[in-house]
Design an enzyme around this catalytic site. Structure first.
Site, PDB file in Angstrom:
ATOM      1  CD1 TRP A 149     -34.373  31.634 -32.206  1.00  0.00           C
ATOM      2  CD2 TRP A 149     -32.181  32.018 -32.346  1.00  0.00           C
ATOM      3  NE1 TRP A 149     -33.752  30.434 -32.519  1.00  0.00           N
ATOM      4  CE2 TRP A 149     -32.402  30.643 -32.599  1.00  0.00           C
ATOM      5  CE3 TRP A 149     -30.865  32.486 -32.384  1.00  0.00           C
ATOM      6  CZ2 TRP A 149     -31.370  29.742 -32.872  1.00  0.00           C
ATOM      7  CZ3 TRP A 149     -29.830  31.583 -32.660  1.00  0.00           C
ATOM      8  CH2 TRP A 149     -30.095  30.237 -32.894  1.00  0.00           C
ATOM      9  CG  ASN A 150     -30.681  34.310 -37.246  1.00  0.00           C
ATOM     10  OD1 ASN A 150     -31.855  34.623 -37.328  1.00  0.00           O
ATOM     11  ND2 ASN A 150     -29.950  34.025 -38.295  1.00  0.00           N
ATOM     12  CE  LYS A 173     -44.062  34.210 -32.830  1.00  0.00           C
ATOM     13  NZ  LYS A 173     -42.909  33.848 -31.977  1.00  0.00           N
ATOM     14  N   GLY A 224     -37.219  31.363 -40.609  1.00  0.00           N
ATOM     15  CA  GLY A 224     -37.025  30.450 -39.485  1.00  0.00           C
ATOM     16  C   GLY A 224     -36.572  29.087 -39.968  1.00  0.00           C
ATOM     17  CB  SER A 225     -36.384  25.898 -38.183  1.00  0.00           C
ATOM     18  OG  SER A 225     -37.719  25.705 -37.794  1.00  0.00           O
ATOM     19  CD  GLU A 246     -36.068  34.117 -47.820  1.00  0.00           C
ATOM     20  OE1 GLU A 246     -34.878  33.783 -47.850  1.00  0.00           O
ATOM     21  OE2 GLU A 246     -36.784  34.199 -48.838  1.00  0.00           O
ATOM     22  CB  CYS A 280     -29.932  31.859 -42.830  1.00  0.00           C
ATOM     23  SG  CYS A 280     -29.803  33.495 -43.552  1.00  0.00           S
ATOM     24  CD  GLU A 376     -29.687  26.082 -40.092  1.00  0.00           C
ATOM     25  OE1 GLU A 376     -29.537  27.068 -40.804  1.00  0.00           O
ATOM     26  OE2 GLU A 376     -30.762  25.836 -39.489  1.00  0.00           O
TER      27      GLU A 376
HETATM   28  P1  NAD Z   1     -38.146  28.571 -35.697  1.00  0.00           P
HETATM   29  O1  NAD Z   1     -38.709  27.982 -36.926  1.00  0.00           O
HETATM   30  O2  NAD Z   1     -38.075  27.743 -34.491  1.00  0.00           O
HETATM   31  O3  NAD Z   1     -38.957  29.884 -35.285  1.00  0.00           O
HETATM   32  C1  NAD Z   1     -39.138  30.966 -36.171  1.00  0.00           C
HETATM   33  C2  NAD Z   1     -40.384  31.742 -35.753  1.00  0.00           C
HETATM   34  O4  NAD Z   1     -41.535  30.935 -35.982  1.00  0.00           O
HETATM   35  C3  NAD Z   1     -40.426  32.097 -34.272  1.00  0.00           C
HETATM   36  O5  NAD Z   1     -40.952  33.382 -34.141  1.00  0.00           O
HETATM   37  C4  NAD Z   1     -41.359  31.041 -33.697  1.00  0.00           C
HETATM   38  O6  NAD Z   1     -41.994  31.433 -32.515  1.00  0.00           O
HETATM   39  C5  NAD Z   1     -42.360  30.907 -34.824  1.00  0.00           C
HETATM   40  N1  NAD Z   1     -43.125  29.651 -34.850  1.00  0.00           N
HETATM   41  C6  NAD Z   1     -42.829  28.470 -34.245  1.00  0.00           C
HETATM   42  N2  NAD Z   1     -43.802  27.562 -34.534  1.00  0.00           N
HETATM   43  C7  NAD Z   1     -44.689  28.174 -35.340  1.00  0.00           C
HETATM   44  C8  NAD Z   1     -45.889  27.753 -35.997  1.00  0.00           C
HETATM   45  N3  NAD Z   1     -46.362  26.510 -35.886  1.00  0.00           N
HETATM   46  N4  NAD Z   1     -46.540  28.654 -36.762  1.00  0.00           N
HETATM   47  C9  NAD Z   1     -46.071  29.898 -36.921  1.00  0.00           C
HETATM   48  N5  NAD Z   1     -44.962  30.369 -36.319  1.00  0.00           N
HETATM   49  C10 NAD Z   1     -44.268  29.504 -35.545  1.00  0.00           C
HETATM   50  O7  NAD Z   1     -36.713  29.127 -36.112  1.00  0.00           O
HETATM   51  P2  NAD Z   1     -35.625  29.790 -35.160  1.00  0.00           P
HETATM   52  O8  NAD Z   1     -34.956  28.715 -34.387  1.00  0.00           O
HETATM   53  O9  NAD Z   1     -36.229  30.939 -34.453  1.00  0.00           O
HETATM   54  O10 NAD Z   1     -34.618  30.408 -36.225  1.00  0.00           O
HETATM   55  C11 NAD Z   1     -33.470  29.774 -36.681  1.00  0.00           C
HETATM   56  C12 NAD Z   1     -33.684  29.280 -38.091  1.00  0.00           C
HETATM   57  O11 NAD Z   1     -33.980  30.390 -38.949  1.00  0.00           O
HETATM   58  C13 NAD Z   1     -32.451  28.641 -38.677  1.00  0.00           C
HETATM   59  O12 NAD Z   1     -32.790  27.465 -39.358  1.00  0.00           O
HETATM   60  C14 NAD Z   1     -31.947  29.687 -39.675  1.00  0.00           C
HETATM   61  O13 NAD Z   1     -31.169  29.163 -40.715  1.00  0.00           O
HETATM   62  C15 NAD Z   1     -33.224  30.271 -40.136  1.00  0.00           C
HETATM   63  N6  NAD Z   1     -33.005  31.584 -40.746  1.00  0.00           N
HETATM   64  C16 NAD Z   1     -33.166  31.709 -42.099  1.00  0.00           C
HETATM   65  C17 NAD Z   1     -32.911  32.929 -42.717  1.00  0.00           C
HETATM   66  C18 NAD Z   1     -33.071  33.088 -44.208  1.00  0.00           C
HETATM   67  O14 NAD Z   1     -33.142  34.233 -44.663  1.00  0.00           O
HETATM   68  N7  NAD Z   1     -33.110  32.012 -44.993  1.00  0.00           N
HETATM   69  C19 NAD Z   1     -32.521  34.029 -41.954  1.00  0.00           C
HETATM   70  C20 NAD Z   1     -32.366  33.855 -40.581  1.00  0.00           C
HETATM   71  C21 NAD Z   1     -32.627  32.637 -39.994  1.00  0.00           C
END
Ligand code: NAD
Length: 511
Positions: A149-150, A173, A224-225, A246, A280, A376
């Protein structure tokens, strides 16, 4: 109050409602795609991909340029929607969600042909007399793109530019926290004349994301996370499909005694507070060499006090995008306070604003016993620690489970590069913060818990391909490898050949 909550559904699909973190008012509802919906989208994408893969790079590029034109024409719509969904500062919305995607679409449209051109490397040694080699970059098929979402528009369009130029179709997604940005992206692809189903969006939460991994996709590109990344990686491993992860970071900044302190203070505040700290490669820990610590803290404190936070009009630091993130930020601050940290600026939720706003904050006297320095935080917090020297700074910076990026500040660029090289991170900068992601020639990706694989640049583009070697006889009809029946004479000949080609230094040099 939650920024994403269950809504009443009149059909078979779960329905969610999204609220604006800036106003806490509902901004819309959406249905979560079921596993059947997701499978259907992937099937349609596969059909669309067959035609797309036939297009040459110039033809694909035309679509990307048309999409870029849409982004330029609709930038006000993008900015308005992203601010409604995330509450981010307008400047952050323009830089991250408009400028960066335009740059990526143009860069990959222009350069994919060069990065993915088939190659004819010379084969070494004796084999080179007999065989020729061609290496081609073949599309993988359908890429499942799962995004956070960021940076809801940027993190849709930047990977999209790469996956499409490599000849793939995409099913995305997006995050349930920012469900509408990807729909606007979809609208823009339609206006740009994209073939139907080449890029599709399936909305929903983690369940829909998990269904996408299980559907018949050929690669998952996940941002994501760390916790979700591990699940996605494990599921991809079960399916034996490639993936890039990532993930989160805890970027360290090292301020040397010879740093330009005004520039470093600006970097510290920008790096920590930009995009509300939801970046990130946001600066999460700052290690300052003792000699310049007091002066640096003074400069950072003064700059942070000047930052404006507002839900109307001009603002430097926007809302926290998600209530779940606010809980993490507050808990890290509580933990730091309880363990003796000194809060010089901010340190709390903004009491003057209705929405989810956390005040730009400066904290000192932090230690590695605190969550603020180890996990984080993803908030607008400048955390500063005094260190004895550059050696201690490097060792503290590397004392982390994360390894996304880092930065070193010094007026001696060569020394800065030498120190940056010693960071256990995917990338590092000298005298700037998180700039690497915006330099498309550079690969981007974390080490340790910050991810697996790299995106961007030639390597990123190639990660959306199967790199396929093709070999053939060099001239006319060559000899087939091996050859029955095996004979003693043939075996002796081979042993002689080993001696001739590898038995002396000169021979090895030629081989
Ligand atoms: P998140 O992991 O909660 O969610 C990311 C995505 O994964 C969402 O679309 C979510 O609905 C989906 N998801 C959740 N559970 C899942 C599953 N079991 N299987 C498949 N998909 C699933 O992360 P967030 O809170 O949305 O994002 C923030 C995180 O993203 C932070 O840790 C940030 O550092 C990281 N981030 C990393 C980068 C990078 O390039 N390294 C860039 C931006 C954000």
């Amino acid at each position: 109050m939650a920024i994403v909550e269950a809504a009443e559904s009149s059909g078979p699909r779960r329905r969610l409602r999204a609220l604006s973190p800036a106003t806490l008012e509902p901004i819309g509802e959406f249905d979560c795609a079921t596993p059947d919906d997701v499978r259907g989208a992937v099937e349609r994408a596969r059909k669309a991909q067959a035609g797309w893969a036939q297009l040459d790079f110039d033809a694909r590029a035309k679509y990307l340029y048309a999409l870029c034109q849409q982004v330029v024409a609709r930038q006000d719509d993008i900015i308005e929607l992203v601010i409604r969904e995330t509450g981010k500062a307008r400047n952050d919305a323009i830089a991250m969600e408009v400028f960066a995607p335009c740059d990526a679409l143009t860069f990959y449209a222009k350069n994919a042909k060069k990065f993915l051109r088939s190659e004819k490397p010379r084969i070494h040694g004796v084999m080179g007399f007999m065989k020729k080699l061609r290496i081609i970059y073949k599309p993988l098929g359908v890429v499942g793109l799962i995004t956070p979402w960021n940076g809801p528009v940027a993190l849709s369009l930047v990977p999209m530019a790469q996956a499409l130029m490599a000849g793939n179709a995409i099913v995305q997604k997006p995050s349930e926290v920012t469900p509408f940005s990807a729909l606007l992206v979809k609208e823009m692809t339609e206006a740009a004349g994209f073939p139907p189903d080449l890029y599709q969006v399936v909305q929903g939460d983690g369940e829909t994301g998990a269904a996408l991994v299980e559907a018949d996709v050929d690669k998952i590109s996940f941002t994501g996370s760390v916790a979700t990344g591990r699940k996605v990686g494990a599921a991809c491993a079960q399916r034996l499909i490639p993936f890039t992860l990532e993930l989160g970071g805890k970027d360290a900044m090292i301020v040397c005694a010879d740093a330009d302190l005004d520039r470093a203070a600006q970097g510290a505040v920008n790096g920590s507070c930009m995009n509300t700290g939801h970046y990130c490669c946001g600066t999460e820990r700052i290690y300052v060499v003792g000699d310049v610590y007091d002066e640096f803290v003074e400069k950072v404190t003064a700059r942070t006090r000047e930052l404006r936070q507002s839900d109307v009009g001009e603002s430097d630091v926007g809302a926290v995008f998600w209530d779940e993130q606010m809980k993490i930020i507050e808990s890290h601050m509580d933990d730091a306070r309880a363990k003796g940290a000194n809060v010089l600026v901010g340190g709390r939720r903004n009491p003057n604003l209705k929405g989810l706003y956390f005040e730009p904050t400066v904290v000192t006297d932090v230690t590695h016993d605190m969550d603020l320095m180890t996990r984080e935080t993803f908030g607008p917090i400048v955390s500063i620690m005094k260190v004895a020297d550059e050696e201690e700074a490097i060792s503290r910076a590397n004392d982390s489970e994360y390894g996304l990026n880092g930065n070193v500040w010094t007026t001696d660029t060569e020394k800065g590069l030498r120190l940056a090289e010693r960071l256990d991170t995917g990338g590092a900068c000298v005298n700037d913060m998180a700039i690497t992601y915006g330099i498309h020639e550079a690969p981007f990706g974390g080490v340790k818990a910050s991810g697996l694989g790299q995106v961007n640049g030639p390597i990123g583009l190639r990660s959306y391909c199967h790199i396929m070697p093709l070999t053939a006889d060099r001239k006319g009809k060559g000899k087939v490898q091996g050859g029955y029946p095996y004979t003693r004479k043939g075996e002796d000949g081979m042993q002689k050949a080993v001696k001739i080609f590898f038995g002396t230094r000169l021979a090895r040099w030629f081989s």
